[in-house]
Design a protein around this motif. Structure first.
Motif, PDB file in Angstrom:
ATOM      1  N   SER A 142      62.493  17.665  21.403  1.00 51.35           N
ATOM      2  CA  SER A 142      61.439  16.718  21.030  1.00 51.35           C
ATOM      3  C   SER A 142      60.239  16.851  21.954  1.00 51.35           C
ATOM      4  CB  SER A 142      61.972  15.281  21.080  1.00 51.35           C
ATOM      5  OG  SER A 142      62.406  14.951  22.388  1.00 51.35           O
ATOM      6  N   ASN A 145      55.123  14.430  19.399  1.00 53.84           N
ATOM      7  CA  ASN A 145      54.843  14.296  17.969  1.00 53.84           C
ATOM      8  C   ASN A 145      56.018  14.583  17.049  1.00 53.84           C
ATOM      9  OD1 ASN A 145      52.025  13.769  18.480  1.00 53.84           O
ATOM     10  ND2 ASN A 145      51.794  15.958  18.894  1.00 53.84           N
ATOM     11  N   THR A 146      56.999  15.356  17.498  1.00 49.67           N
ATOM     12  CA  THR A 146      58.071  15.769  16.602  1.00 49.67           C
ATOM     13  C   THR A 146      59.431  15.708  17.290  1.00 49.67           C
ATOM     14  OG1 THR A 146      57.922  18.117  17.227  1.00 49.67           O
ATOM     15  CG2 THR A 146      56.524  17.360  15.394  1.00 49.67           C
ATOM     16  N   THR A 148      63.259  17.736  16.516  1.00 47.98           N
ATOM     17  CA  THR A 148      64.013  18.680  15.717  1.00 47.98           C
ATOM     18  C   THR A 148      65.483  18.615  16.113  1.00 47.98           C
ATOM     19  OG1 THR A 148      62.117  20.177  15.515  1.00 47.98           O
ATOM     20  CG2 THR A 148      64.296  21.102  15.075  1.00 47.98           C
ATOM     21  N   THR A 169      63.282  18.753  11.081  1.00 48.79           N
ATOM     22  CA  THR A 169      62.205  18.297  11.951  1.00 48.79           C
ATOM     23  C   THR A 169      61.561  17.058  11.349  1.00 48.79           C
ATOM     24  OG1 THR A 169      61.754  20.549  12.707  1.00 48.79           O
ATOM     25  CG2 THR A 169      60.025  18.922  13.054  1.00 48.79           C
ATOM     26  N   THR A 170      61.394  16.039  12.176  1.00 44.69           N
ATOM     27  CA  THR A 170      60.754  14.796  11.745  1.00 44.69           C
ATOM     28  C   THR A 170      59.525  14.537  12.606  1.00 44.69           C
ATOM     29  OG1 THR A 170      62.229  13.538  13.200  1.00 44.69           O
ATOM     30  CG2 THR A 170      62.886  13.754  10.905  1.00 44.69           C
ATOM     31  N   ASP A 171      58.587  13.754  12.048  1.00 48.65           N
ATOM     32  CA  ASP A 171      57.381  13.420  12.798  1.00 48.65           C
ATOM     33  C   ASP A 171      57.607  12.148  13.616  1.00 48.65           C
ATOM     34  OD1 ASP A 171      57.196  11.280  11.030  1.00 48.65           O
ATOM     35  OD2 ASP A 171      55.628  12.214   9.810  1.00 48.65           O
TER      36      ASP A 171
END
Length: 282
Positions: A142, A145-146, A148, A169-171
């Motif tokens: 991480s 911003n993201t 994974t 991957t998430t924001d």
């Protein structure tokens, strides 16, 4: 256009079908699972990518050729340092990108990312009807911003060692904007590579993202720095239209810097000039 080619090259470099020696213990996935991990500094490879872009009617709108030479500069306890030079030809014009130094962690993390590794219970994957026992690790990387989360199935004894990988991957808001799955679909396949027969693996990668889907079929060998010998890839938009397709091939490689080798810049510039003199980009 150039960004499409560089994207294709990045996909090739990050297909983690890892050449390795059997150093691993359960729960210690690391150097042996990275495609440059078993080689010594000075090992290098050169690849060529041909990429084509398409409009909504399926007509070709552009063609780009890129050559990339990657050299292993350093191996540390947690990753590798690679030097990379890219030369791109668009519509007969050559563009020389600035040389890059790329840092890669053994778990796929990049500089500045925080990484947490969790060892999961052993499991197995099925390849060609064969059940292959695997160690399993989950890695969470991480930054601001993201985040994974990657689940990896790996074997210390069955090449290409990383046999399956699932990543999401998430924001910052927790919204999923990229998912990928890497599956080994064939093992121990013979292939003629630059005058020699190598044992290779066939790998399928599917990436879904906000703009569509990228599908890649790769052939890799544990004997080649960086792993990938060749691949074919296509990008489809969210409506199922072909946006881009590319093909990568291995041009040359070495396990140490050859004696008497020209400087990389001179050698590749000479090659581009040779093509222009003969009116061919092949």
């Amino acid at each position: 256009m150039r960004s499409l080619v560089l994207h294709s090259l990045t996909v090739a470099m990050l297909l983690v079908l890892a050449p390795a020696t059997v150093w691993a213990k359960p729960g210690e996935m690391g150097r042996e699972t990275h495609p440059w991990g078993r080689f010594q500094p000075g090992a290098w490879k050169e690849v060529r990518v041909l990429a084509e872009t398409f409009d909504e009617q399926g007509a070709i709108t552009g063609t780009t050729i890129a050559e990339t030479t990657t050299t292993l500069q350093k191996i540390s306890d947690d990753g590798v340092t690679l030097g990379r030079e890219v030369f791109v030809e668009i519509a007969g014009k050559r563009l020389d990108a600035e040389p890059q130094v790329v840092r890669q962690g053994f778990h796929g993390e990049t500089p500045g990312q925080k990484t947490q590794v969790t060892v999961l219970p052993d499991d197995h994957v099925m390849i060609e009807g064969r059940q292959v026992p695997c160690h399993v690790e989950q890695v969470e990387s991480s930054d601001e911003n993201t985040k994974t989360v990657t689940k990896t199935y790996w074997s210390p004894t069955v090449a290409p060692f990383i046999l399956k990988r699932e990543s999401t991957t998430t924001d910052a808001d927790g919204k999923v904007y990229r998912q990928s799955t890497i599956d080994v679909i064939a093992l121990d396949m013979p292939r003629w590579v630059l005058g020699e027969i190598h044992s290779t693996s066939y790998v399928r990668t599917i990436v879904t993202h906000a703009k569509g889907t990228t599908s890649t079929l790769s052939i890799t060998s544990a004997d080649i720095p960086g792993g990938v010998i060749c691949h074919t890839s296509k990008d489809m938009d969210e409506k199922g239209h072909l946006v881009c397709r590319s093909s990568l091939e291995l041009i040359d490689y070495g396990l140490e810097p050859p004696n008497g080798r020209w400087g990389l810049l001179q050698r590749l510039r000479g090659r581009w000039g040779h093509r222009s003199a003969h009116g061919s980009s092949q």
